[in-house]
Design a protein around this motif. Structure first.
Motif, PDB file in Angstrom:
ATOM      1  N   TYR A  48       0.969  -1.269  -0.061  1.00 35.37           N
ATOM      2  CA  TYR A  48       0.198  -0.122   0.119  1.00 35.37           C
ATOM      3  C   TYR A  48       1.034   1.340  -0.102  1.00 35.37           C
ATOM      4  CZ  TYR A  48      -3.446  -3.299   1.919  1.00 35.37           C
ATOM      5  OH  TYR A  48      -4.441  -4.337   1.972  1.00 35.37           O
ATOM      6  N   GLY A  49       0.379   2.408  -0.613  1.00 30.07           N
ATOM      7  CA  GLY A  49       1.005   3.559  -0.409  1.00 30.07           C
ATOM      8  C   GLY A  49       0.736   4.104   1.095  1.00 30.07           C
ATOM      9  N   PHE A  50       1.562   5.197   1.527  1.00 30.86           N
ATOM     10  CA  PHE A  50       1.430   5.553   3.044  1.00 30.86           C
ATOM     11  C   PHE A  50      -0.074   5.981   3.287  1.00 30.86           C
ATOM     12  CE2 PHE A  50       2.187   8.590   6.082  1.00 30.86           C
ATOM     13  CZ  PHE A  50       2.643   7.989   7.278  1.00 30.86           C
ATOM     14  N   SER A  51      -0.457   7.124   2.450  1.00 28.73           N
ATOM     15  CA  SER A  51      -2.053   7.151   2.499  1.00 28.73           C
ATOM     16  C   SER A  51      -3.161   6.257   2.794  1.00 28.73           C
ATOM     17  CB  SER A  51      -2.515   8.421   1.556  1.00 28.73           C
ATOM     18  OG  SER A  51      -2.474   8.017   0.457  1.00 28.73           O
ATOM     19  N   GLN A  52      -2.913   5.283   2.111  1.00 32.14           N
ATOM     20  CA  GLN A  52      -3.804   4.040   1.917  1.00 32.14           C
ATOM     21  C   GLN A  52      -3.735   3.203   3.059  1.00 32.14           C
ATOM     22  OE1 GLN A  52      -3.462   1.558  -1.557  1.00 32.14           O
ATOM     23  NE2 GLN A  52      -5.600   0.785  -1.279  1.00 32.14           N
ATOM     24  N   TRP A  53      -2.530   3.165   3.694  1.00 35.79           N
ATOM     25  CA  TRP A  53      -2.261   2.586   4.629  1.00 35.79           C
ATOM     26  C   TRP A  53      -2.605   2.994   5.995  1.00 35.79           C
ATOM     27  CZ3 TRP A  53       1.524   3.426   8.784  1.00 35.79           C
ATOM     28  CH2 TRP A  53       1.804   2.267   9.831  1.00 35.79           C
ATOM     29  N   LEU A  54      -2.227   4.520   5.935  1.00 38.04           N
ATOM     30  CA  LEU A  54      -3.058   5.001   6.928  1.00 38.04           C
ATOM     31  C   LEU A  54      -4.527   4.875   7.348  1.00 38.04           C
ATOM     32  CD1 LEU A  54      -0.961   8.594   7.310  1.00 38.04           C
ATOM     33  CD2 LEU A  54      -0.920   6.639   8.730  1.00 38.04           C
ATOM     34  N   PHE A  55      -5.115   4.811   6.043  1.00 36.71           N
ATOM     35  CA  PHE A  55      -6.740   4.730   6.131  1.00 36.71           C
ATOM     36  C   PHE A  55      -6.969   3.543   7.017  1.00 36.71           C
ATOM     37  CE2 PHE A  55     -10.451   2.739   4.513  1.00 36.71           C
ATOM     38  CZ  PHE A  55     -11.326   3.584   4.677  1.00 36.71           C
ATOM     39  N   ILE A  79       1.807  -4.931  25.822  1.00 23.86           N
ATOM     40  CA  ILE A  79       3.181  -5.678  25.225  1.00 23.86           C
ATOM     41  C   ILE A  79       2.693  -6.532  23.791  1.00 23.86           C
ATOM     42  CG2 ILE A  79       3.091  -7.792  26.670  1.00 23.86           C
ATOM     43  CD1 ILE A  79       6.368  -7.433  26.245  1.00 23.86           C
ATOM     44  N   HIS A  80       1.476  -7.163  24.141  1.00 21.92           N
ATOM     45  CA  HIS A  80       0.839  -7.971  23.166  1.00 21.92           C
ATOM     46  C   HIS A  80       0.387  -7.116  21.724  1.00 21.92           C
ATOM     47  CE1 HIS A  80      -1.469 -12.131  22.660  1.00 21.92           C
ATOM     48  NE2 HIS A  80      -1.067 -11.848  21.534  1.00 21.92           N
ATOM     49  N   LEU A  81      -0.142  -5.941  22.370  1.00 22.58           N
ATOM     50  CA  LEU A  81      -0.675  -4.954  21.110  1.00 22.58           C
ATOM     51  C   LEU A  81       0.366  -4.430  20.194  1.00 22.58           C
ATOM     52  CD1 LEU A  81      -3.138  -3.265  19.780  1.00 22.58           C
ATOM     53  CD2 LEU A  81      -2.411  -1.658  21.565  1.00 22.58           C
ATOM     54  N   VAL A  82       1.528  -4.224  20.993  1.00 21.53           N
ATOM     55  CA  VAL A  82       2.579  -3.558  20.223  1.00 21.53           C
ATOM     56  C   VAL A  82       3.349  -4.608  19.337  1.00 21.53           C
ATOM     57  CG1 VAL A  82       5.057  -2.356  20.365  1.00 21.53           C
ATOM     58  CG2 VAL A  82       3.050  -1.688  22.045  1.00 21.53           C
ATOM     59  N   ASN A  83       3.464  -5.706  19.862  1.00 18.76           N
ATOM     60  CA  ASN A  83       4.108  -6.826  19.177  1.00 18.76           C
ATOM     61  C   ASN A  83       3.246  -7.275  17.938  1.00 18.76           C
ATOM     62  OD1 ASN A  83       5.862  -9.310  19.148  1.00 18.76           O
ATOM     63  ND2 ASN A  83       3.639 -10.213  19.054  1.00 18.76           N
ATOM     64  N   ASN A  84       1.977  -7.368  18.088  1.00 23.97           N
ATOM     65  CA  ASN A  84       1.245  -7.712  16.877  1.00 23.97           C
ATOM     66  C   ASN A  84       1.087  -6.695  16.024  1.00 23.97           C
ATOM     67  OD1 ASN A  84       0.835 -10.149  18.503  1.00 23.97           O
ATOM     68  ND2 ASN A  84      -1.344 -10.354  18.342  1.00 23.97           N
ATOM     69  N   PHE A  85       0.760  -5.467  16.333  1.00 28.22           N
ATOM     70  CA  PHE A  85       0.978  -4.441  15.606  1.00 28.22           C
ATOM     71  C   PHE A  85       2.095  -4.089  14.662  1.00 28.22           C
ATOM     72  CE2 PHE A  85       1.717   0.244  14.201  1.00 28.22           C
ATOM     73  CZ  PHE A  85       0.642   0.552  13.875  1.00 28.22           C
ATOM     74  N   ALA A  86       3.396  -4.475  15.159  1.00 28.87           N
ATOM     75  CA  ALA A  86       4.642  -4.251  14.450  1.00 28.87           C
ATOM     76  C   ALA A  86       4.693  -5.902  13.473  1.00 28.87           C
ATOM     77  CB  ALA A  86       5.946  -4.787  15.429  1.00 28.87           C
ATOM     78  N   ALA A  87       4.150  -7.003  13.676  1.00 26.81           N
ATOM     79  CA  ALA A  87       4.098  -7.874  12.970  1.00 26.81           C
ATOM     80  C   ALA A  87       3.273  -7.640  11.753  1.00 26.81           C
ATOM     81  CB  ALA A  87       3.845  -9.184  13.736  1.00 26.81           C
ATOM     82  N   MET A  88       2.087  -7.462  12.042  1.00 30.41           N
ATOM     83  CA  MET A  88       0.903  -7.419  10.948  1.00 30.41           C
ATOM     84  C   MET A  88       0.791  -6.070  10.230  1.00 30.41           C
ATOM     85  SD  MET A  88      -2.355  -8.842  13.040  1.00 30.41           S
ATOM     86  CE  MET A  88      -2.262 -10.216  14.015  1.00 30.41           C
ATOM     87  N   MET A  89       1.571  -4.980  10.693  1.00 32.42           N
ATOM     88  CA  MET A  89       1.534  -3.722  10.043  1.00 32.42           C
ATOM     89  C   MET A  89       2.506  -3.241   9.118  1.00 32.42           C
ATOM     90  SD  MET A  89      -1.672  -2.895  10.814  1.00 32.42           S
ATOM     91  CE  MET A  89      -1.554  -1.183  10.065  1.00 32.42           C
ATOM     92  N   PHE A  92      -1.829 -13.122   7.795  1.00 34.33           N
ATOM     93  CA  PHE A  92      -2.208 -11.981   8.484  1.00 34.33           C
ATOM     94  C   PHE A  92      -1.454 -10.701   7.607  1.00 34.33           C
ATOM     95  CE2 PHE A  92      -2.178 -15.132  11.954  1.00 34.33           C
ATOM     96  CZ  PHE A  92      -3.364 -15.381  12.015  1.00 34.33           C
ATOM     97  N   SER A  93      -1.642 -10.720   6.421  1.00 32.21           N
ATOM     98  CA  SER A  93      -0.877  -9.552   5.596  1.00 32.21           C
ATOM     99  C   SER A  93      -1.748  -8.306   5.251  1.00 32.21           C
ATOM    100  CB  SER A  93      -0.143 -10.153   4.558  1.00 32.21           C
ATOM    101  OG  SER A  93      -0.953 -10.587   3.709  1.00 32.21           O
ATOM    102  N   GLY A  94      -3.085  -8.581   5.632  1.00 31.47           N
ATOM    103  CA  GLY A  94      -4.115  -7.720   5.170  1.00 31.47           C
ATOM    104  C   GLY A  94      -4.062  -6.075   5.272  1.00 31.47           C
ATOM    105  N   PHE A  95      -3.141  -5.895   6.271  1.00 32.02           N
ATOM    106  CA  PHE A  95      -2.993  -4.337   6.602  1.00 32.02           C
ATOM    107  C   PHE A  95      -1.568  -3.899   6.483  1.00 32.02           C
ATOM    108  CE2 PHE A  95      -6.700  -5.142   9.895  1.00 32.02           C
ATOM    109  CZ  PHE A  95      -7.549  -4.360   9.081  1.00 32.02           C
ATOM    110  N   GLY A  96      -0.728  -4.898   5.965  1.00 29.67           N
ATOM    111  CA  GLY A  96       0.696  -4.573   5.958  1.00 29.67           C
ATOM    112  C   GLY A  96       1.047  -3.461   4.722  1.00 29.67           C
ATOM    113  N   MET A  97       1.942  -2.544   5.239  1.00 30.11           N
ATOM    114  CA  MET A  97       2.324  -1.594   4.278  1.00 30.11           C
ATOM    115  C   MET A  97       3.122  -2.335   3.439  1.00 30.11           C
ATOM    116  SD  MET A  97       4.549   1.921   4.598  1.00 30.11           S
ATOM    117  CE  MET A  97       3.403   2.801   5.752  1.00 30.11           C
ATOM    118  N   TRP A  98       4.200  -3.160   3.873  1.00 28.22           N
ATOM    119  CA  TRP A  98       4.791  -3.796   2.865  1.00 28.22           C
ATOM    120  C   TRP A  98       4.475  -5.509   3.169  1.00 28.22           C
ATOM    121  CZ3 TRP A  98       7.316  -0.374   6.002  1.00 28.22           C
ATOM    122  CH2 TRP A  98       7.746   0.685   5.398  1.00 28.22           C
ATOM    123  N   VAL A  99       4.875  -6.335   2.258  1.00 33.66           N
ATOM    124  CA  VAL A  99       4.644  -7.883   2.464  1.00 33.66           C
ATOM    125  C   VAL A  99       6.213  -8.580   2.415  1.00 33.66           C
ATOM    126  CG1 VAL A  99       2.390  -7.867   2.466  1.00 33.66           C
ATOM    127  CG2 VAL A  99       3.627  -8.236   0.240  1.00 33.66           C
TER     128      VAL A  99
END
Length: 298
Positions: free
Chosen positions: A141-148, A238-248, A256-263
């Motif tokens: 995704y582009g940055f603006s699309q990812w932010l959405f 700590i669970h939220l931060v870990n999963n946010f980093a892993a998925m985003m 679980f790649s649906g929200f990733g800026m990169w894959v």
């Protein structure tokens, strides 16, 4: 170190400490994970194909949460576990919601304190090299699309991590401790169960068990923080931060790649057997655990 609030949680578990109740709790978790949640996925996916949680690629392999709608459904489906945990705690073991979360004011305070520290730490750690081949990472995704998609991801992730910490740390860990009178058994037992649920569906052999080992270690860390806080607040953070980093940022394209800026297009078996990746993952966990302890000052 065990806080007074955690001892209160354990005392509430000792009202009905019989071992057979632990097996009923396990059965409830299995029914939710193996039947109720997949049924929820199928129902939502049938109503709208854009919300399919599980897709099948050309080779017949399942791809889980690879679209924003699909991943949101996966995460939101954990609400079933929240409801099941609260009802089971009340009906089976006479424990209220406060008994399995800890005091609400303390939980909120420790959650936000931990989240602030770990959010800053995450920015620093994401800058550091983590191993792997940059050529195997592509833009999704582009940055603006990812932010959405970020607000939807945060809402879904909060449901998921709250459900897992409520069940594994707030309820099951303290119930084991109440039954065995051992704080170590409580932490290790719930961590082991948490780890078993993380067998990789897309990696074979030894590589399929690296996520299990890591999840067990994560469970021990989350259990320790729950004992120190007397609430599930730091564990949720700590669970939220870990999963946010892993998925985003750069999740694997099939999981679980649906929200990733990169894959990442790397072979998961190669990733999970790469010593540099292993070192980075365990170092990340150790540093976040220490930062969380500093945040709650325990």
């Amino acid at each position: 170190m065990k806080s007074d609030a955690y001892m209160d949680m354990v005392r509430s578990a000792q009202k009905r400490p019989e071992f057979w109740r632990l097996f009923v709790i396990l059965a409830v978790g299995l029914v939710v994970g193996l039947f109720a949640t997949p049924l929820f996925f199928l129902t939502i996916g049938a109503a709208d194909p854009a919300l399919n949680a599980i897709n099948v690629d050309a080779s017949g392999m399942p791809r889980v949460g690879v679209t924003p709608g699909g991943l949101f459904v996966v995460l939101a489906g954990f609400a079933i576990l929240v409801v099941a945990t609260v009802i089971t705690a009340e009906r089976l073991t006479a424990r209220s919601l406060r008994d399995i979360t800890g005091p609400s004011a303390l939980m909120r305070r420790d959650f936000w304190a931990t989240l602030k520290w770990l959010s800053g730490l995450l920015v620093v750690l994401l800058i550091l090299p983590s191993g792997g081949d940059p050529a195997q990472v592509s833009v999704q995704y582009g940055f603006s699309q990812w932010l959405f998609w970020v607000p939807f991801a945060v809402i879904g992730l909060m449901v998921q991590v709250l459900a897992e910490e409520l069940f594994f740390r707030g309820y099951f860990q303290t119930q084991i401790t109440g039954a065995t009178k051992s704080y170590v058994f409580g932490v290790v037992g719930s961590a082991a169960l948490f780890g078993v649920g993380h067998v990789s569906p897309v990696a074979d052999g030894l590589a399929g068990y690296f996520p299990v080992l890591w999840a067990i270690c994560f469970g021990v860390v989350a259990g320790d923080l729950t004992m120190r806080s007397g609430t599930i607040g730091p564990a949720v953070a700590i669970h939220l931060v870990n999963n946010f980093a892993a998925m985003m940022f750069a999740p694997h394209k099939d999981v679980f790649s649906g929200f990733g800026m990169w894959v990442s297009t790397a072979n998961l078996e190669d990733l999970y057997s790469d010593p540099m990746i292993m070192i980075y993952e365990f170092a990340f966990l150790a540093v976040t655990w220490l930062a969380a302890r500093v945040a709650i000052r325990r």
